[in-house]
Design an enzyme around this catalytic site. Structure first.
Site, short mmCIF file in Angstrom:
data_model
loop_
_atom_site.label_atom_id
_atom_site.label_comp_id
_atom_site.label_asym_id
_atom_site.label_seq_id
_atom_site.Cartn_x
_atom_site.Cartn_y
_atom_site.Cartn_z
N TYR A 1 0.89 -1.09 0.54
CA TYR A 1 -0.60 -0.13 0.02
C TYR A 1 1.18 1.80 -0.09
O TYR A 1 1.84 1.25 0.23
CB TYR A 1 -1.17 0.15 1.35
CG TYR A 1 -0.83 -0.49 2.55
CD1 TYR A 1 -1.77 -1.01 3.25
CD2 TYR A 1 0.43 0.39 3.19
CE1 TYR A 1 -1.81 -0.79 4.42
CE2 TYR A 1 0.92 -0.04 4.27
CZ TYR A 1 -0.10 -0.36 5.64
OH TYR A 1 -0.44 -0.70 6.42
N GLU A 2 0.00 2.45 -0.57
CA GLU A 2 0.44 4.14 -0.57
C GLU A 2 1.62 3.88 -1.68
O GLU A 2 3.24 4.69 -1.44
CB GLU A 2 1.43 3.83 0.61
CG GLU A 2 1.00 4.12 2.12
CD GLU A 2 -0.23 5.16 2.28
OE1 GLU A 2 -0.31 6.07 1.27
OE2 GLU A 2 -0.73 5.13 2.78
N GLY A 3 1.23 2.64 -2.73
CA GLY A 3 1.79 2.92 -3.73
C GLY A 3 2.87 1.18 -4.08
O GLY A 3 3.49 1.20 -2.94
#
Length: 596
Positions: free
Chosen positions: A403-405
């Site tokens: 997550y968060e890219g």
């Protein structure tokens, strides 16, 4: 205010150790805040770890409310909207220490304070902020963030959720499906991204969670880790949203999403730090207590190596995260002094250091996973059991690389953003890259350098690692131009070089600052960690540099660049890494835990 580099300039500009912020520089107020958070975590979270592992979502919500009562949800919120209005370093500090005990709570906290609240504080109108932010800051309400869809993950702007203006022009009707929504089970409002007509970019909306307004939830997802973090699909069926609840302007949702991710990335790095400290603490304690062949396993070199590596990665992650957080805080202050609103200053301040945010997200999330993995190994068979903290830590750590890219996206972003900054003239890469080319054509010096000062060789070596990156990245840009983004494996190799340079330099600068203040004798274990981290970084830069060069260069050009790479990754005095690890491990074992 100290002269600080712009984002990405660490690569071409030498940073004096006096200019960086380290955990040793925490103010008395920050130490009190840290200790209050640690006490809260020990009492409310760590002591109830089993409940989190048993998918007790109601308990996660209960502890979140207690965090709100303690003020921990409001650290980054401006005072005029019910928050504590503290600086960016303080925000990272709370995120760091509140996240150590369980990934379930860490995710709930991060989703609420970050992507659940921050888009309103940074992009909302004054009316929106007055209406919603105080409730979010206090923990009366919780927020969630609806971006991902079944067909839109890394390609966030490809979402199919629609927003259609009603005939009377007073509402938008939102219809669509969102998935992997953290806090969905107990949130009071959603930040929802939808497309109006055939707009190129999505638009953000503040949507109150009302099941009588076409909002329904899927069942709780069954996940590898973060088990009591509520994660559900959210369905919108002609959900009516007042037009005044549009966030920023029409078509600006993609910008909101990207800037929210920049902040989320450095906070995610911070959220992986105390997890590593606690893992190291547990591993050292177990190694001291576990006897085999009539001696504690802490006396075995194979175990001591693991303990030293775990502590070193935690220390390096701290060093780089707080360095970047302080740079961002300074940049925010500069923007405000120039007349920008806090809202605009924070957006631009974080955006300035987006490269460092991506670097940190990748490096610290992967170190946390490695730390948990080695922790299991130190425990042996017991580490695989749910009765020990290592098993859940390993599962929880895995999501941080997604997550968060994803880390792959962030690797490519870090190099891509650096090149864009160079094209805009924000970071001069061309001049130093040309000097590196000239140096490659010249005859190397055979003079014996003077390394009498602490870290003189290490800092010279970091300078050479920067040259290695400039050589590889410069040649790649020359060869491929704008098509470079299509060569993902090359970009990822270059990114690994960039990451190791930033992390190693941050660690060396932190310890140099400590040694200048208190003397080298007072921090010999920290010196050993800085040297050990750099030794491993040099190996990575050489391996990834070679991989990159071979992928695009041939013949004489390839031979020349490989010779340059060897020159730029060569020690004059190779450190004894076994002795370095022994120095670190001895301190850990004597202290019976992470003590740095």
């Amino acid at each position: 205010m100290a002269d600080i580099t712009r984002g990405g300039q660490f690569l071409v500009k030498e940073t004096p150790c006096e200019n960086i912020f380290t955990p040793e520089d925490f103010s008395e107020e920050q130490v009190m805040m840290r200790d209050a958070v640690k006490e809260f975590v020990d009492k409310e979270i760590w002591a109830n770890k089993v409940r989190f592992e048993q998918k007790d979502y109601a308990f996660t919500e209960e502890v979140m409310r207690k965090a709100g009562e303690m003020g921990f949800l409001s650290v980054a919120v401006p005072a005029e909207y019910g928050g504590m209005g503290m600086g960016f370093v303080d925000t990272c500090l709370v995120c760091d220490y509140i996240s150590g005990a369980t990934g379930s709570f860490s995710t709930a906290f991060g989703a609420h304070t970050g992507i659940g609240t921050m888009p309103i504080t940074l992009y909302g109108t004054d009316e929106q902020k007055k209406k919603y932010v105080p409730k979010l800051a206090s923990g009366e309400w919780f927020g969630a963030y609806c971006l991902t869809e079944p067909g839109a993950g890394s390609d966030a702007n490809s979402g199919k959720t629609k927003a259609e203006l009603t005939a009377d022009g007073k509402h938008y009707k939102i219809t669509g499906q969102k998935m992997w929504i953290s806090n969905a089970g107990f949130c009071s409002l959603f930040i929802v991204f939808a497309r109006i007509e055939d707009d190129k970019n999505i638009t953000g909306f503040i949507v109150e969670n009302d099941p009588n307004n076409g909002i329904s939830l899927g069942e709780e997802e069954h996940k590898l880790g973060i088990r009591s973090s509520s994660t559900r699909q959210v369905f919108f069926n002609e959900t009516l949203v007042p037009v005044e609840n549009m966030l920023a302007g029409r078509g600006e949702g993609f910008k909101i999403a990207m800037n929210a991710l920049n902040v989320g990335r450095i906070k995610l790095a911070a959220a992986c730090l105390d997890a590593q400290r606690r893992l190291a603490n547990n591993a050292v304690g177990y190694a001291n207590e576990r006897f085999q062949f009539n001696v504690p396993i802490a006396s075995f070199g194979a175990i001591r190596q693991k303990l030293a590596n775990m502590a070193t990665s935690a220390f390096a992650g701290e060093s780089a995260t707080y360095r970047a957080a302080f740079d961002i805080q300074n940049r925010i202050a500069i923007r405000e002094s120039e007349g920008a609103s806090h809202q605009e200053a924070e957006l631009k301040g974080v955006e300035e250091f987006a490269i460092e945010c991506s670097i940190l997200k990748v490096a610290v999330s992967e170190d946390a996973q490695n730390c948990a993995d080695e922790g299991i190994q130190v425990y042996g068979g017991m580490g695989f059991s749910e009765d020990t903290p290592m098993e859940s830590a390993w599962r929880d750590a895995r999501i941080a690389r997604i997550y968060e890219g994803t880390n792959e996206i962030n690797r490519m972003l870090s190099v891509g953003m650096l090149i864009k900054k160079a094209m805009k003239g924000h970071v001069d890469l061309i001049t130093p890259a040309m000097k590196v080319q000239e140096e490659l054509m010249g005859i190397p010096s055979f003079d014996t350098p003077d390394y009498s000062e602490l870290f003189s060789e290490e800092k010279e070596l970091i300078g050479k690692l920067k040259k290695a990156f400039l050589m590889v990245a410069g040649a790649a840009v020359q060869k491929y131009g704008p098509d470079l983004e299509k060569h993902q494996q090359l970009l990822m190799a270059a990114s690994d070089m960039l990451i190791e340079i930033y992390m190693a330099e941050s660690t060396v600068l932190r310890v140099e600052k400590m040694a200048k203040k208190n003397g080298a004798d007072s921090c010999k274990e920290q010196i050993a960690m800085a040297q050990l981290y750099l030794y491993n970084a040099v190996d990575t830069v050489y391996t990834k540099g070679k991989e990159g060069i071979i992928s695009f260069a041939e013949g004489d050009e390839q031979r020349m660049m490989l010779m340059g790479l060897r020159r730029f990754t060569k020690y004059t005095n190779m450190p004894n890494v076994v002795a370095l690890r022994e120095t670190i491990a001895e301190k850990l074992i004597a202290a019976n835990g992470y003590c740095f």
